[in-house]
Design an enzyme around this catalytic site. Structure first.
Site, PDB file in Angstrom:
ATOM      1  N   ASN A 361     -11.377 -51.598  41.851  1.00  0.00           N
ATOM      2  CA  ASN A 361     -12.568 -51.270  41.086  1.00  0.00           C
ATOM      3  C   ASN A 361     -12.227 -50.485  39.824  1.00  0.00           C
ATOM      4  O   ASN A 361     -12.181 -51.028  38.730  1.00  0.00           O
ATOM      5  CB  ASN A 361     -13.550 -50.483  41.960  1.00  0.00           C
ATOM      6  N   ASP A 362     -11.978 -49.198  39.986  1.00  0.00           N
ATOM      7  CA  ASP A 362     -11.757 -48.331  38.828  1.00  0.00           C
ATOM      8  C   ASP A 362     -10.552 -48.752  37.995  1.00  0.00           C
ATOM      9  O   ASP A 362     -10.564 -48.602  36.768  1.00  0.00           O
ATOM     10  CB  ASP A 362     -11.583 -46.876  39.276  1.00  0.00           C
TER      11      ASP A 362
END
Length: 435
Positions: A361-362
């Site tokens: 994700n990040d």
């Protein structure tokens, strides 16, 4: 006997260093770890011999403690899944820091002061300073590691837990008070009157422990890899200080190696997170949770039989600790040559037809590059958004550990596939077989 002990220590040091050299590459990492482990056994044997020869303490009791420690440490190390390995590392590291703190406390346990006073001796300055340093840093490391473990285990929320603007002043007050207590202890220990009462060192340990809690609680789950590396470095430094106080060469050398390597790793990871061509697979923590590495390998094997080159793009802090994704993929017999670090693979995304993002994700969030107002702006990321097509496998649209939305999921060239990553990859593989 002294020559034997010193000789064994030299052998242990050499094995520590040689083993650490082996950890620089995936193909030699296992052997390097084994060599270092044998070196530690040699160091322990040398220490036991020196203790018995000097008639210091109960040799049988010490040996029994070692056996109990092995019995408690080996089972969880063997049974823990790779998904929970960061928690295990945090816990084991915390135990090391706590041990150092207890060693420092033991110096004050008898006769309300340094054990040297029992023999009519006065402790030297380096013994006093090193013992107090070990007490403070060891206690911070232990309690900080406990919080890191609880956050990784999701017993505590992964979000930052703090008290706002009062956080930094409180931390500073705790540190200053612990230092003041230490100074009082040191001055009295070196004075003709002798040491202070043992409650002072208890105060140092308690204040340092609270500081360890307060430092790590406000740190979010996304930054836990850096925290683990930092407390690992602190444990090493505290062990080296304790070794200096006890005149134990093994603790000094091993502690400095751990402290130095942990400090370097922390610096590299902080930079990686901006804190102070036919196919590419981008693994993240979601892959670890779903244990999807074998399914990914099966899919890649099918693609490769059809002449499609598959590479694995790995961010430095993908997962919850450095090397997490590498080990998971290696567990599924993925070639190390196919695993590409961020700096080596980022230029290839613009020439990539399809990028498969699994649970990351990040580390794939383009806001880090494009949005100056984003909390992660400036953090180096994998440039998956530059691919012609992106397929993201996630359990839901929930944000990552940084707690922010990922624009990649809404981009024109992105497709979302929700569900358990292992099942989703298997379904994709079946679809590919039907083509």
């Amino acid at each position: 006997m002294e020559y034997l002990v010193n000789g064994l220590y030299i052998v242990a040091f050499a094995m520590f260093i040689y083993g650490l050299m082996g950890l620089t590459g995936p193909k030699t990492a296992v052997r390097g770890n084994q060599i270092a482990a044998v070196g530690m056994v040699v160091a322990v044997v040398a220490t036991l011999i020196s203790i018995r020869d000097a008639q210091m303490g109960n040799w049988i009791l010490i040996a029994s403690g070692l056996v109990i420690g092995v019995c408690l440490g080996v089972p969880p190390a063997l049974r823990t899944k790779m998904t929970a390995m960061p928690q295990l590392v945090a816990l084991f590291n915390g135990v090391g820091g706590g041990t150092v703190a207890l060693i420092a406390y033991a110096e004050f346990l008898d006769s309300d002061g340094f054990t040297a006073f029992q023999h009519g001796e006065s402790p030297t300055v380096h013994i006093v300073v090193a013992s107090l340093f070990a007490a403070v840093i060891g206690s911070i490391s232990f309690w900080g590691s406990v919080i890191a473990f609880l956050k990784l285990q999701e017993t505590l929320p992964g979000r930052p837990i703090g008290i706002g603007r009062l956080q930094q002043p409180l931390n500073a007050l705790l540190l200053i008070t612990a230092v003041v207590f230490s100074v009082v202890i040191g001055i009295r220990a070196m004075s003709p009157e002798g040491p202070t009462g043992s409650l002072w060192i208890v105060g140092v340990l308690v204040l340092s422990g609270i500081l360890g809690l307060m430092v790590v609680l406000p740190i979010g789950g996304a930054d836990m890899p850096v925290v683990i590396s930092l407390v690992n470095a602190l444990t090493g430094l505290s062990a080296a200080a304790a070794g200096l106080a006890l005149d134990n060469q093994a603790m000094i050398v091993a502690g400095m190696i751990v402290g130095a390597s942990g400090t370097i790793l922390t610096n590299l990871m902080a930079k990686a997170m901006n804190r102070s061509i036919p196919a590419i697979v981008v693994p993240g923590y979601g892959l670890a949770v779903a244990q999807a590495q074998h399914a990914v390998k099966d899919m890649a094997k099918l693609l490769e039989t059809r002449g499609i080159e598959v590479k694995y793009a790995i961010h430095p802090v993908a997962g919850w600790m450095p090397g997490h994704m590498n080990v998971l993929l290696a567990e599924a017999d993925v070639s190390y040559d196919a695993m590409k670090e961020m700096d080596d693979i980022n230029d290839e995304f613009a020439r990539t037809d399809v990028t498969l993002v699994i649970g990351a994700n990040d580390v794939t969030n383009p806001a880090a590059r494009n949005d100056p107002s984003s909390p992660i702006h400036g953090m180096p990321i994998l440039n998956v958004d530059q691919s012609k097509s992106v397929v993201v496998l996630k359990r839901s649209m929930n944000s990552g550990f940084a707690g922010i939305e990922n624009p990649l999921f809404f981009a024109e060239g992105t497709s979302m596939l929700f569900g358990d990553a292992k099942k989703s990859v298997a379904e994709v593989t079946e679809e590919l077989k039907a083509l």
